[in-house]
Design a protein around this motif. Structure first.
Motif, PDB file in Angstrom:
ATOM      1  N   GLY A  35       0.822  -1.214   0.000  1.00  0.00           N
ATOM      2  CA  GLY A  35       0.000   0.000   0.000  1.00  0.00           C
ATOM      3  C   GLY A  35       0.846   1.249   0.000  1.00  0.00           C
ATOM      4  N   ALA A  36       1.830   1.297  -0.914  1.00  0.00           N
ATOM      5  CA  ALA A  36       2.790   2.410  -0.913  1.00  0.00           C
ATOM      6  C   ALA A  36       2.398   3.538  -1.859  1.00  0.00           C
ATOM      7  CB  ALA A  36       4.183   1.884  -1.284  1.00  0.00           C
ATOM      8  N   ASN A  58       4.644  -1.638  -3.217  1.00  0.00           N
ATOM      9  CA  ASN A  58       3.448  -2.349  -3.683  1.00  0.00           C
ATOM     10  C   ASN A  58       2.271  -1.372  -3.798  1.00  0.00           C
ATOM     11  OD1 ASN A  58       0.810  -3.517  -2.020  1.00  0.00           O
ATOM     12  ND2 ASN A  58       1.339  -4.658  -3.854  1.00  0.00           N
ATOM     13  N   LYS A  61      -4.466  -0.164  -6.947  1.00  0.00           N
ATOM     14  CA  LYS A  61      -5.229   0.537  -7.985  1.00  0.00           C
ATOM     15  C   LYS A  61      -4.607   1.861  -8.417  1.00  0.00           C
ATOM     16  CE  LYS A  61      -9.630  -1.501  -6.614  1.00  0.00           C
ATOM     17  NZ  LYS A  61     -10.698  -1.360  -5.634  1.00  0.00           N
ATOM     18  N   ALA A  85       0.101  -5.696  -6.825  1.00  0.00           N
ATOM     19  CA  ALA A  85      -0.500  -6.938  -6.341  1.00  0.00           C
ATOM     20  C   ALA A  85      -1.649  -6.577  -5.416  1.00  0.00           C
ATOM     21  CB  ALA A  85       0.511  -7.785  -5.576  1.00  0.00           C
ATOM     22  N   ASP A  86      -2.721  -7.325  -5.536  1.00  0.00           N
ATOM     23  CA  ASP A  86      -3.819  -7.191  -4.585  1.00  0.00           C
ATOM     24  C   ASP A  86      -3.457  -8.066  -3.385  1.00  0.00           C
ATOM     25  OD1 ASP A  86      -6.096  -7.450  -3.111  1.00  0.00           O
ATOM     26  OD2 ASP A  86      -7.392  -8.063  -4.768  1.00  0.00           O
ATOM     27  N   VAL A  87      -3.171  -7.439  -2.254  1.00  0.00           N
ATOM     28  CA  VAL A  87      -2.659  -8.205  -1.115  1.00  0.00           C
ATOM     29  C   VAL A  87      -3.729  -9.077  -0.447  1.00  0.00           C
ATOM     30  CG1 VAL A  87      -0.656  -6.767  -0.577  1.00  0.00           C
ATOM     31  CG2 VAL A  87      -2.882  -6.197   0.439  1.00  0.00           C
ATOM     32  N   THR A  88      -4.977  -8.959  -0.899  1.00  0.00           N
ATOM     33  CA  THR A  88      -6.003  -9.869  -0.370  1.00  0.00           C
ATOM     34  C   THR A  88      -6.020 -11.184  -1.149  1.00  0.00           C
ATOM     35  OG1 THR A  88      -7.805  -9.124  -1.833  1.00  0.00           O
ATOM     36  CG2 THR A  88      -7.489  -7.910   0.228  1.00  0.00           C
ATOM     37  N   LEU A 116      -7.829  -0.416   4.504  1.00  0.00           N
ATOM     38  CA  LEU A 116      -8.945   0.483   4.195  1.00  0.00           C
ATOM     39  C   LEU A 116      -9.983   0.387   5.300  1.00  0.00           C
ATOM     40  CD1 LEU A 116     -11.230  -1.717   3.234  1.00  0.00           C
ATOM     41  CD2 LEU A 116     -10.169  -1.459   1.008  1.00  0.00           C
ATOM     42  N   THR A 136      -8.702  -7.079   3.690  1.00  0.00           N
ATOM     43  CA  THR A 136      -7.650  -6.117   3.323  1.00  0.00           C
ATOM     44  C   THR A 136      -6.711  -5.839   4.495  1.00  0.00           C
ATOM     45  OG1 THR A 136      -9.248  -5.099   1.832  1.00  0.00           O
ATOM     46  CG2 THR A 136      -7.215  -3.886   2.227  1.00  0.00           C
ATOM     47  N   MET A 163       0.685  -2.628  10.449  1.00  0.00           N
ATOM     48  CA  MET A 163      -0.080  -1.405  10.718  1.00  0.00           C
ATOM     49  C   MET A 163      -1.377  -1.761  11.430  1.00  0.00           C
ATOM     50  SD  MET A 163       0.636   1.747  10.294  1.00  0.00           S
ATOM     51  CE  MET A 163       1.942   1.711   9.062  1.00  0.00           C
ATOM     52  N   SER A 165      -4.084   0.066  14.548  1.00  0.00           N
ATOM     53  CA  SER A 165      -4.780   1.351  14.660  1.00  0.00           C
ATOM     54  C   SER A 165      -5.202   1.587  16.106  1.00  0.00           C
ATOM     55  CB  SER A 165      -6.036   1.341  13.787  1.00  0.00           C
ATOM     56  OG  SER A 165      -6.859   2.446  14.099  1.00  0.00           O
ATOM     57  N   THR A 213      -4.926  11.548   5.968  1.00  0.00           N
ATOM     58  CA  THR A 213      -4.747  10.882   4.667  1.00  0.00           C
ATOM     59  C   THR A 213      -6.135  10.704   4.043  1.00  0.00           C
ATOM     60  OG1 THR A 213      -5.072   8.628   5.441  1.00  0.00           O
ATOM     61  CG2 THR A 213      -2.825   9.480   5.598  1.00  0.00           C
ATOM     62  N   ASP A 214      -6.144  10.108   2.849  1.00  0.00           N
ATOM     63  CA  ASP A 214      -7.422   9.872   2.148  1.00  0.00           C
ATOM     64  C   ASP A 214      -8.397   9.046   2.981  1.00  0.00           C
ATOM     65  OD1 ASP A 214      -6.321  11.155   0.050  1.00  0.00           O
ATOM     66  OD2 ASP A 214      -5.967   9.363  -1.181  1.00  0.00           O
TER      67      ASP A 214
HETATM   68  N1  NAP Z   1      -4.883   7.546   8.377  1.00  0.00           N
HETATM   69  C1  NAP Z   1      -5.246   7.169   9.581  1.00  0.00           C
HETATM   70  O1  NAP Z   1      -5.820   7.939  10.357  1.00  0.00           O
HETATM   71  C2  NAP Z   1      -4.933   5.772  10.058  1.00  0.00           C
HETATM   72  C3  NAP Z   1      -5.129   5.501  11.408  1.00  0.00           C
HETATM   73  C4  NAP Z   1      -4.854   4.225  11.889  1.00  0.00           C
HETATM   74  C5  NAP Z   1      -4.384   3.248  11.027  1.00  0.00           C
HETATM   75  N2  NAP Z   1      -4.208   3.544   9.708  1.00  0.00           N
HETATM   76  C6  NAP Z   1      -3.751   2.447   8.853  1.00  0.00           C
HETATM   77  O2  NAP Z   1      -2.604   2.843   8.131  1.00  0.00           O
HETATM   78  C7  NAP Z   1      -2.575   2.165   6.878  1.00  0.00           C
HETATM   79  C8  NAP Z   1      -2.461   3.187   5.754  1.00  0.00           C
HETATM   80  O3  NAP Z   1      -3.592   4.035   5.810  1.00  0.00           O
HETATM   81  P1  NAP Z   1      -3.676   5.423   5.035  1.00  0.00           P
HETATM   82  O4  NAP Z   1      -4.378   6.363   5.915  1.00  0.00           O
HETATM   83  O5  NAP Z   1      -2.370   5.776   4.459  1.00  0.00           O
HETATM   84  O6  NAP Z   1      -4.710   4.998   3.878  1.00  0.00           O
HETATM   85  P2  NAP Z   1      -4.862   5.488   2.367  1.00  0.00           P
HETATM   86  O7  NAP Z   1      -4.285   6.845   2.180  1.00  0.00           O
HETATM   87  O8  NAP Z   1      -6.278   5.257   2.007  1.00  0.00           O
HETATM   88  O9  NAP Z   1      -3.919   4.451   1.574  1.00  0.00           O
HETATM   89  C9  NAP Z   1      -4.238   3.086   1.581  1.00  0.00           C
HETATM   90  C10 NAP Z   1      -3.189   2.319   0.811  1.00  0.00           C
HETATM   91  O10 NAP Z   1      -3.540   0.911   0.901  1.00  0.00           O
HETATM   92  C11 NAP Z   1      -3.475   0.349  -0.398  1.00  0.00           C
HETATM   93  N3  NAP Z   1      -4.374  -0.789  -0.550  1.00  0.00           N
HETATM   94  C12 NAP Z   1      -5.688  -0.897  -0.209  1.00  0.00           C
HETATM   95  N4  NAP Z   1      -6.169  -2.101  -0.563  1.00  0.00           N
HETATM   96  C13 NAP Z   1      -5.142  -2.782  -1.128  1.00  0.00           C
HETATM   97  C14 NAP Z   1      -5.003  -4.066  -1.700  1.00  0.00           C
HETATM   98  N5  NAP Z   1      -6.034  -4.921  -1.749  1.00  0.00           N
HETATM   99  N6  NAP Z   1      -3.795  -4.444  -2.185  1.00  0.00           N
HETATM  100  C15 NAP Z   1      -2.724  -3.591  -2.134  1.00  0.00           C
HETATM  101  N7  NAP Z   1      -2.801  -2.346  -1.631  1.00  0.00           N
HETATM  102  C16 NAP Z   1      -3.990  -1.949  -1.132  1.00  0.00           C
HETATM  103  C17 NAP Z   1      -3.868   1.491  -1.338  1.00  0.00           C
HETATM  104  O11 NAP Z   1      -3.367   1.180  -2.633  1.00  0.00           O
HETATM  105  P3  NAP Z   1      -4.103   1.608  -4.030  1.00  0.00           P
HETATM  106  O12 NAP Z   1      -4.602   3.000  -3.825  1.00  0.00           O
HETATM  107  O13 NAP Z   1      -2.990   1.484  -5.030  1.00  0.00           O
HETATM  108  O14 NAP Z   1      -5.204   0.621  -4.278  1.00  0.00           O
HETATM  109  C18 NAP Z   1      -3.171   2.680  -0.671  1.00  0.00           C
HETATM  110  O15 NAP Z   1      -1.835   2.769  -1.096  1.00  0.00           O
HETATM  111  C19 NAP Z   1      -3.856   1.334   6.815  1.00  0.00           C
HETATM  112  O16 NAP Z   1      -3.587   0.010   7.227  1.00  0.00           O
HETATM  113  C20 NAP Z   1      -4.759   2.033   7.800  1.00  0.00           C
HETATM  114  O17 NAP Z   1      -5.746   1.170   8.325  1.00  0.00           O
HETATM  115  C21 NAP Z   1      -4.477   4.773   9.201  1.00  0.00           C
END
Ligand code: NAP
Length: 270
Positions: A35-36, A58, A61, A85-88, A116, A136, A163, A165, A213-214
């Motif tokens: 999810g980079a 990795n 979408k 790669a879809d990590v699921t 997500l 996921t 990761m 939460s 983040t998003d």
């Molecule tokens: N932001 C927060 O407040 C927060 C708080 C606690 C924990 N977290 C955790 O931190 C991590 C990152 O979150 P974020 O806020 O950076 O989210 P984000 O901006 O929505 O980014 C999510 C990333 O996960 C990837 N991803 C989702 N489904 C995937 C799949 N099936 N295979 C491969 N990649 C996949 C996406 O890739 P594509 O776009 O290429 O599909 C994207 O790069 C997550 O585990 C989230 O639960 C976030």
């Protein structure tokens, strides 16, 4: 720049401060970040890469986003490449890990970041939203860790950072699926840390609070405002707030830490 943050941090961030990949802390380390393409994973991949690691970024979408990340870092002479790669999907994960090993022969650092959320009250939750979140956020960690641990066991070294939460600790209404998946990540981290410790592999987790983040964009604005007011440090977190802890856990400065989950939440979970 040196001396600004004390020896450990200067050493860890040497690449970041000086863009000097030759002398950087993670030079020659091979790091796989899931999810980079966006958010926290993107910032981690970028920092590891600027600190000298050879990064496999990795994505699933977001092709445009990952291409811009890779190109900007390659322009700075960093070693980074994207791998879709879809990590699921267990087969796709197996192929991804095989590909990394074919190219680099080893994996030193794994960041299980992809995730997500699909919030709704439990009584209204669709089965699809339950399954997608668990798959996921948790099943993916099982697949990627399983295949990567086989490589790390052969090497007799490795760092795995999962990761989780704040949601795993502080039950937030509307997040039964998300909280269950992230609580699972913590328990998984402990069990696997026990299994892999004897192979010189440290498995730990970080649990971010509210990070801009998003993933937060579809959150109810009033609920978000209320949560932010309750943060002792008085602000929402940035992706940079997570990077420091992840680099520490990926470095040799954390060699005696195993099975832990570090909350990075500005004190919200106190
Ligand atoms: N932001 C927060 O407040 C927060 C708080 C606690 C924990 N977290 C955790 O931190 C991590 C990152 O979150 P974020 O806020 O950076 O989210 P984000 O901006 O929505 O980014 C999510 C990333 O996960 C990837 N991803 C989702 N489904 C995937 C799949 N099936 N295979 C491969 N990649 C996949 C996406 O890739 P594509 O776009 O290429 O599909 C994207 O790069 C997550 O585990 C989230 O639960 C976030």
């Amino acid at each position: 720049m040196k001396g600004r943050y004390g020896d450990i941090w200067d050493e860890l961030f040497s690449g970041l401060w000086e863009a000097n990949v030759e002398e950087a802390y993670f030079k020659n380390k091979v790091a796989l970040v899931t999810g980079a393409s966006r958010g926290i994973g993107r910032a981690i991949a970028e920092s590891l890469s600027l600190c000298g690691a050879r990064v496999i970024a990795n994505y699933h979408k977001s092709e445009k986003e990952i291409t811009s990340l890779v190109e900007s870092l390659q322009n700075k002479h960093c070693a980074i490449e994207a791998l879709r790669a879809d990590v699921t999907n267990g087969k796709e994960v197996e192929r991804m890990v095989d590909e990394v090993v074919k190219r680099y022969e080893r994996i030193d650092i794994l960041i299980n970041n992809a995730g997500l959320k699909r919030d709704s009250f439990l009584a209204l939750m669709s089965d699809e939203d339950w399954v997608e979140v668990i798959d996921t956020n948790l099943k993916s960690v099982y697949y990627v860790t399983k295949w990567v641990s086989r490589i790390m066991m052969r090497q007799h070294e490795g760092k795995i950072i999962n990761m989780s939460s704040l949601s795993a600790f502080k039950g937030l209404a509307g997040q039964a699926n998300y909280a269950a998946s992230k609580g699972g990540v913590i328990s998984f981290t402990r069990a696997v840390a026990r299994e892999l410790g004897r192979f010189g592999i440290q498995v730990n987790a970080v649990a971010p609070g509210l990070i801009e983040t998003d993933i937060l964009k579809d959150m109810d604005k009033e609920a978000l405002k209320e949560l932010i007011q309750g943060i002792p440090l008085g602000r929402i977190g940035t992706v940079g707030d997570i990077v420091g802890a992840v680099l520490f856990l990926a470095s040799n400065h954390s060699d005696y830490i195993a099975g832990q989950t570090l909350l990075i939440d500005g004190g919200l979970g106190i």
